[in-house]
Design a protein around this motif. Structure first.
Motif, PDB file in Angstrom:
ATOM      1  N   ALA A  27       0.826  -1.207   0.000  1.00 11.01           N
ATOM      2  CA  ALA A  27       0.000   0.000   0.000  1.00 11.01           C
ATOM      3  C   ALA A  27       0.858   1.254   0.000  1.00 11.01           C
ATOM      4  CB  ALA A  27      -0.916  -0.009   1.217  1.00 11.01           C
ATOM      5  N   ALA A  28       2.074   1.173   0.579  1.00  6.40           N
ATOM      6  CA  ALA A  28       2.917   2.361   0.710  1.00  6.40           C
ATOM      7  C   ALA A  28       3.604   2.733  -0.592  1.00  6.40           C
ATOM      8  CB  ALA A  28       3.970   2.120   1.788  1.00  6.40           C
ATOM      9  N   LYS A  63      -5.524  10.143  -4.159  1.00  7.30           N
ATOM     10  CA  LYS A  63      -5.400   9.437  -2.894  1.00  7.30           C
ATOM     11  C   LYS A  63      -4.098   9.776  -2.173  1.00  7.30           C
ATOM     12  CE  LYS A  63      -6.323   5.387  -4.704  1.00  7.30           C
ATOM     13  NZ  LYS A  63      -6.251   3.946  -4.825  1.00  7.30           N
ATOM     14  N   ARG A  64      -4.127   9.628  -0.862  1.00  5.64           N
ATOM     15  CA  ARG A  64      -2.893   9.711  -0.089  1.00  5.64           C
ATOM     16  C   ARG A  64      -2.256   8.338  -0.078  1.00  5.64           C
ATOM     17  NH1 ARG A  64      -1.592  13.432   3.704  1.00  5.64           N
ATOM     18  NH2 ARG A  64      -0.720  11.950   5.163  1.00  5.64           N
ATOM     19  N   LEU A  65      -0.925   8.329   0.057  1.00  5.31           N
ATOM     20  CA  LEU A  65      -0.261   7.045   0.210  1.00  5.31           C
ATOM     21  C   LEU A  65      -0.508   6.564   1.633  1.00  5.31           C
ATOM     22  CD1 LEU A  65       3.152   7.789  -1.438  1.00  5.31           C
ATOM     23  CD2 LEU A  65       1.439   6.231  -2.281  1.00  5.31           C
ATOM     24  N   GLY A 103      -8.207  -2.821   2.720  1.00 11.61           N
ATOM     25  CA  GLY A 103      -6.997  -2.087   3.083  1.00 11.61           C
ATOM     26  C   GLY A 103      -6.885  -1.966   4.584  1.00 11.61           C
ATOM     27  N   LEU A 104      -5.704  -2.283   5.104  1.00 16.58           N
ATOM     28  CA  LEU A 104      -5.539  -2.394   6.545  1.00 16.58           C
ATOM     29  C   LEU A 104      -5.250  -1.069   7.224  1.00 16.58           C
ATOM     30  CD1 LEU A 104      -3.367  -5.525   7.303  1.00 16.58           C
ATOM     31  CD2 LEU A 104      -5.495  -4.886   8.380  1.00 16.58           C
ATOM     32  N   VAL A 114      10.762   2.057   0.842  1.00 17.15           N
ATOM     33  CA  VAL A 114       9.385   2.256   0.386  1.00 17.15           C
ATOM     34  C   VAL A 114       8.485   2.875   1.446  1.00 17.15           C
ATOM     35  CG1 VAL A 114       7.445   1.182  -0.765  1.00 17.15           C
ATOM     36  CG2 VAL A 114       9.663   0.157  -0.950  1.00 17.15           C
ATOM     37  N   SER A 115       8.490   2.303   2.664  1.00 23.16           N
ATOM     38  CA  SER A 115       7.521   2.787   3.653  1.00 23.16           C
ATOM     39  C   SER A 115       7.907   4.190   4.135  1.00 23.16           C
ATOM     40  CB  SER A 115       7.414   1.812   4.823  1.00 23.16           C
ATOM     41  OG  SER A 115       8.655   1.652   5.435  1.00 23.16           O
ATOM     42  N   VAL A 116       9.212   4.468   4.218  1.00 22.62           N
ATOM     43  CA  VAL A 116       9.669   5.795   4.633  1.00 22.62           C
ATOM     44  C   VAL A 116       9.408   6.801   3.514  1.00 22.62           C
ATOM     45  CG1 VAL A 116      11.648   7.101   5.424  1.00 22.62           C
ATOM     46  CG2 VAL A 116      11.447   4.716   6.020  1.00 22.62           C
ATOM     47  N   GLN A 117       9.600   6.355   2.282  1.00 22.99           N
ATOM     48  CA  GLN A 117       9.343   7.199   1.120  1.00 22.99           C
ATOM     49  C   GLN A 117       7.896   7.678   1.131  1.00 22.99           C
ATOM     50  OE1 GLN A 117      10.689   5.848  -2.845  1.00 22.99           O
ATOM     51  NE2 GLN A 117       8.573   5.888  -3.443  1.00 22.99           N
ATOM     52  N   ALA A 118       6.963   6.774   1.446  1.00 21.49           N
ATOM     53  CA  ALA A 118       5.550   7.143   1.485  1.00 21.49           C
ATOM     54  C   ALA A 118       5.305   8.214   2.538  1.00 21.49           C
ATOM     55  CB  ALA A 118       4.703   5.911   1.774  1.00 21.49           C
ATOM     56  N   GLN A 119       5.982   8.078   3.693  1.00 28.16           N
ATOM     57  CA  GLN A 119       5.797   9.092   4.744  1.00 28.16           C
ATOM     58  C   GLN A 119       6.284  10.459   4.290  1.00 28.16           C
ATOM     59  OE1 GLN A 119       7.875   7.508   8.133  1.00 28.16           O
ATOM     60  NE2 GLN A 119       6.454   5.804   8.375  1.00 28.16           N
ATOM     61  N   VAL A 120       7.460  10.495   3.638  1.00 24.76           N
ATOM     62  CA  VAL A 120       8.020  11.783   3.208  1.00 24.76           C
ATOM     63  C   VAL A 120       7.155  12.402   2.097  1.00 24.76           C
ATOM     64  CG1 VAL A 120      10.021  12.894   2.159  1.00 24.76           C
ATOM     65  CG2 VAL A 120      10.349  11.230   3.949  1.00 24.76           C
ATOM     66  N   LEU A 121       6.658  11.576   1.194  1.00 29.11           N
ATOM     67  CA  LEU A 121       5.799  12.089   0.118  1.00 29.11           C
ATOM     68  C   LEU A 121       4.507  12.674   0.681  1.00 29.11           C
ATOM     69  CD1 LEU A 121       6.204   9.374  -2.636  1.00 29.11           C
ATOM     70  CD2 LEU A 121       7.039  11.707  -2.678  1.00 29.11           C
ATOM     71  N   ASN A 122       3.897  11.960   1.652  1.00 29.88           N
ATOM     72  CA  ASN A 122       2.698  12.489   2.276  1.00 29.88           C
ATOM     73  C   ASN A 122       2.984  13.816   2.970  1.00 29.88           C
ATOM     74  OD1 ASN A 122       0.914  10.528   1.478  1.00 29.88           O
ATOM     75  ND2 ASN A 122       1.200   9.272   3.295  1.00 29.88           N
ATOM     76  N   LEU A 123       4.159  13.885   3.629  1.00 32.10           N
ATOM     77  CA  LEU A 123       4.543  15.120   4.303  1.00 32.10           C
ATOM     78  C   LEU A 123       4.639  16.275   3.310  1.00 32.10           C
ATOM     79  CD1 LEU A 123       5.706  16.695   6.759  1.00 32.10           C
ATOM     80  CD2 LEU A 123       7.950  15.932   6.022  1.00 32.10           C
TER      81      LEU A 123
END
Lengths: 284, 330
Positions: free
Chosen positions: A207-208, A218-220, A281-282, B188-197
Motif C-alpha cells: 500500500a505504501a 489518494k494519499r499514500l 486495506g488495513l 518504500v515505507s519511509v518514502q511514502a511518509q516523506v511524500l505524504n509530508l
C-alpha cells in the motif's frame, strides 16, 4: 544481513546457529580458509553500490582477473583473455579497451555490469544480488535485470535477489520470502503472494508504494512507526508495535506459521482478520 | 488565473571540457539547450529523465548556484540570472532546495537546531528568541519534536534526516522549493511518509514545488504538471494525467514501460531501451533521441523536431506524436 551470513561475511563478533547447505555441505561449519574457496567460486555476490564496491585504484580488468587466477589458477594472459570475454558477455562495448579502465571512468550502469562480470567469472552455482539496481535509473535498471535474467538462464545458476522494490521482485523471481525484524513473515510462490497479499506487513508495504496509474487523488498509506531496534527486538511477533491487527496475544507469543494455498506460508496470529482485510486495506 | 512563481525562458548551460591540446577547438558538454517552462503558485511541477539528461543542472541553475550561459529565471517577479552573490542573498529566502542524499546534505558537526536555523541568516538581523521559536515551529510542522534541536544528524534515521532537510528549506517560508530526488535514497515505507509530508506541507503553506525524480510513480503521485527531459531539452510537457495516459513522445512511453509492475504474471511485452544517454558533447542535426528511438526514421536525422502542441496544455517534440497518441487511445 542474510546475504552476508550466506556468504560467510558476517562481522567477527557475530554468532550463527542453524545451517547453510550448499551442495550438501554446511557452510557454517567451514573454516575461513575453506570459505575462501567457496566464495566467488561456487557463490558470488553483486552488491548494492557499484560506486563503492569496486576498488578505485585497480583497473577493472585486474579486479576481474583476481578470482580467475585465485580459483581457477589461470595464467596472467589467459585470465586477461577471460576478463575481456566476460566484459563482452555483460554487454560492455569495446571490452578490449575497457579492461584497462579504472572504475571512475565508467558510468553507474557499466560499473554494475563489471560487478556482474566479476560475480560470473568462476561460473558460480548461486548468485546473490543484494539490491543490484536501487542506485540506478529505471531504464538502466531494466537493462541490468534483463542481463541478470538471461545470464541466470544461460549459465543455469540460481539467483537470490534482495530488493525493497516490489515490482523488481514480481518480475524477476519464482519464490519470495518477506522479512521483517530478522524473521520471515510470509513466503511462497511469487504469483501466489502477489495475488494474495496476506501478512499485515506485506499488505502495508504494497500500500505504501506509489504505483504508476494510481493518480493523484489518494494519499499514500503508510505503516506507522519505524523498523524496531534489532538490539532489543520485541518478544513474540516483531511487527506488534506497528500492526493494525495487533492484540494482547501478539506481544508475548511467537506467532504460528499458517499454511495457505500450496507452499504459501504466513506467520501471523490473526490470519483470518488479515485475509478479510485484504479488500478494504488495513491502514486506513 | 493564479500567479506565476517560477518562469524559466530559454535556459542554456554548457560546460567547457578540458582542452586536449593548445590548438584544439574548445569542446563542451551541452547540459541545457534552451529550457523553458513556468510554474503557477501552489502547484507541483515534476521533471523526469535519466541520469545525464540535465535535470540536476537545471535545478542548480534555477537556484542560481552556478553561472548560467544565457536565458532567464524569474522567481516571484525577480530575475536571478547574472546577479552577484550579495544581490542574491536577500532573495534566497523565496527559493530553497532539498537535496537527494540526506546523509551528505546535513553537516555532521552541527546540531539540528543550527542546521535548520542557518537559512535565517539571509533574513538579516533577528533575535535569538525568535530564531528558536521558528526552528521549533518548523520542526513540529515536519513531524519532529521541538526537543530535537540539541541532537546531531547521526542520531536520526534516513527518513528523519530528510525531514530535517525539508524543515531547513521551509524555515524562511519560501514560495518555491526545488527538490532534487528527495526520496530516491529512502525505503518504500519511509518514502511514502516523506511524500505524504510534502503533500501536507503544500496544503498548509501553499508552497510551490519543482520536483526532480527518475521515479515516474512518485512524480505521478505528487505533481500537477510534468516535463520529460532528454539531452538538455524538454521533449514532452503536460498535465500529469494527459502525459501518463497518452504519451506523445517515444521516450516518455519507454520510460513508463520500464517501471516494473508489482503484480503477478511477470513477463510483459515492451520496448526496451538500449544503451545510455549519449551525445552530450556534440551538437547535432535532428532529433536528440534519434540513436535510441524505436521509431526513428530518416526525417528524424534531418529535422530537429520542435515542441508542438498535441493537446490542450500538452506539448511534445516528436515528428510522430499524433501516431503515438492514436496508438495509446486505441
Amino acid at each position: 544481513m542474510t546475504a552476508l551470513a550466506l556468504m560467510g561475511l558476517l562481522p567477527e563478533n557475530a554468532s550463527t546457529t542453524g545451517s547453510v547447505n550448499l551442495d550438501g555441505e554446511n557452510l557454517l561449519q567451514k573454516s575461513e580458509a575453506e570459505m575462501c574457496r567457496v566464495r566467488g567460486n561456487k557463490m558470488a555476490m553483486i552488491f548494492q553500490e557499484p560506486m563503492t564496491s569496486l576498488n578505485p585504484v585497480h583497473t577493472v580488468g585486474r579486479q576481474i582477473m583476481e578470482p580467475l587466477r585465485l580459483h581457477k589458477g589461470l595464467s596472467k594472459s589467459s585470465a586477461m583473455q577471460e576478463a575481456i570475454r566476460l566484459l563482452d558477455r555483460v554487454g560492455i562495448p569495446n571490452p578490449a579497451e575497457r579492461v584497462s579502465n579504472y572504475p571512475h571512468q565508467l558510468s553507474g550502469g557499466q560499473r554494475q555490469r563489471v560487478m556482474i562480470a566479476l560475480a560470473l567469472s568462476c561460473s558460480p552455482d548461486v548468485l546473490i544480488a543484494d539490491e543490484p539496481t536501487t542506485a540506478l535509473d529505471v531504464t538502466i535498471q531494466d537493462q541490468i535485470l534483463e542481463l541478470i535474467q538471461t545470464l541466470v538462464q544461460e549459465e543455469g545458476m540460481s539467483l537470490v535477489l534482495i530488493s525493497h522494490d516490489l515490482g523488481v521482485i514480481a518480475e524477476n523471481t519464482d519464490n519470495v520470502i518477506v522479512m521483517y525484524g530478522g524473521t520471515v513473515v510470509e513466503s511462497g510462490k511469487t504469483d501466489h503472494i502477489f495475488d494474495q497479499l496476506t501478512h499485515p506487513y506485506t499488505q502495508g508495504l504494497f500500500a505504501a508504494m506509489p504505483k504508476v496509474g494510481m493518480g493523484r487523488g489518494k494519499r499514500l498509506t503508510t505503516i506507522p512507526g519505524t523498523v524496531p531496534d534489532l538490539i532489543n527486538l520485541p518478544s513474540g511477533c516483531t511487527f506488534t508495535d506497528r500492526c493494525p491487527l495487533a492484540s494482547d496475544i501478539c506481544a508475548g507469543n511467537i506467532p504460528p506459521v499458517n499454511q495457505m494455498e500450496g507452499s504459501h506460508l504466513v506467520t501471523c496470529h490473526h490470519l483470518q482478520q488479515a485475509v478479510s482485510a485484504r479488500s478494504k486495506g488495513l491502514y486506513e | 488565473m493564479s500567479k506565476t512563481v517560477l518562469k524559466v525562458t530559454d535556459l542554456v548551460r554548457h560546460y567547457p571540457l578540458p582542452k586536449e591540446s593548445l590548438f584544439a577547438k574548445p569542446r563542451y558538454v551541452y547540459a541545457l539547450n534552451g529550457v523553458s517552462f513556468e510554474i503557477k503558485e501552489g502547484k507541483s511541477f515534476g521533471i523526469v529523465g535519466e541520469s545525464g539528461c540535465g535535470k540536476s543542472t537545471l535545478a542548480r541553475n534555477v537556484m542560481a548556484l552556478e553561472p548560467t550561459d544565457s536565458g532567464s529565471v524569474i522567481i516571484q517577479g525577480e530575475e536571478v540570472v547574472c546577479k552577484s552573490f550579495s544581490e542574491l542573498r536577500p532573495l534566497r529566502q523565496h527559493f530553497q532546495m532539498v537535496f537527494q542524499d540526506p546523509y551528505g546534505s546535513l553537516d555532521p558537526h552541527h546540531t539540528v537546531g543550527r542546521i535548520v536555523a542557518e537559512p535565517l541568516a539571509a533574513l538579516g538581523k533577528i533575535s535569538t528568541e525568535e530564531k528558536n521559536n521558528r526552528v521549533k515551529e518548523v520542526l513540529q510542522s515536519v513531524g519532529l519534536k521541538s526537543t530535537d534541536t540539541e541532537k546531531y544528524p547521526h542520531e536520526f534515521s534516513g527518513g528523519q534526516r530528510q525531514r530535517i532537510a525539508i524543515a531547513r528549506a521551509l524555515i524562511t517560508r519560501p514560495s518555491l522549493i526545488v527538490a532534487d530526488e528527495p526520496v530516491s535514497a529512502l525505503d518504500v515505507s519511509v518514502q511514502a511518509q516523506v511524500l505524504n509530508l510534502l503533500k501536507d506541507l503544500q496544503d498548509s503553506f501553499g508552497v510551490t514545488y519543482m520536483f526532480i525524480s527518475h521515479d515516474l510513480a512518485v512524480v505521478e503521485y505528487l505533481c500537477d504538471e510534468v516535463a520529460v527531459m532528454y539531452l538538455g531539452s524538454i521533449v514532452e510537457k503536460g498535465r500529469t494525467e494527459d502525459l501518463f495516459k497518452s504519451p506523445a513522445h517515444p521516450y516518455t512511453k519507454v520510460l513508463l514501460d520500464a517501471v516494473p509492475k508489482p503484480a503477478s504474471g511477470r513477463k510483459r511485452e515492451r520496448i526496451r531501451l538500449k544503451g545510455t544517454v549519449t551525445g552530450q558533447t556534440e551538437q547535432r542535426i535532428g532529433c536528440s533521441f534519434q540513436d535510441r528511438c524505436p521509431m526513428a526514421q530518416d526525417r528524424c536525422r534531418r529535422e530537429t523536431p520542435s515542441l508542438k502542441k498535441v493537446g490542450p496544455e500538452h506539448l511534445a517534440a516528436c515528428h510522430f506524436s499524433q501516431e503515438l497518441m492514436k496508438e495509446a487511445t486505441a
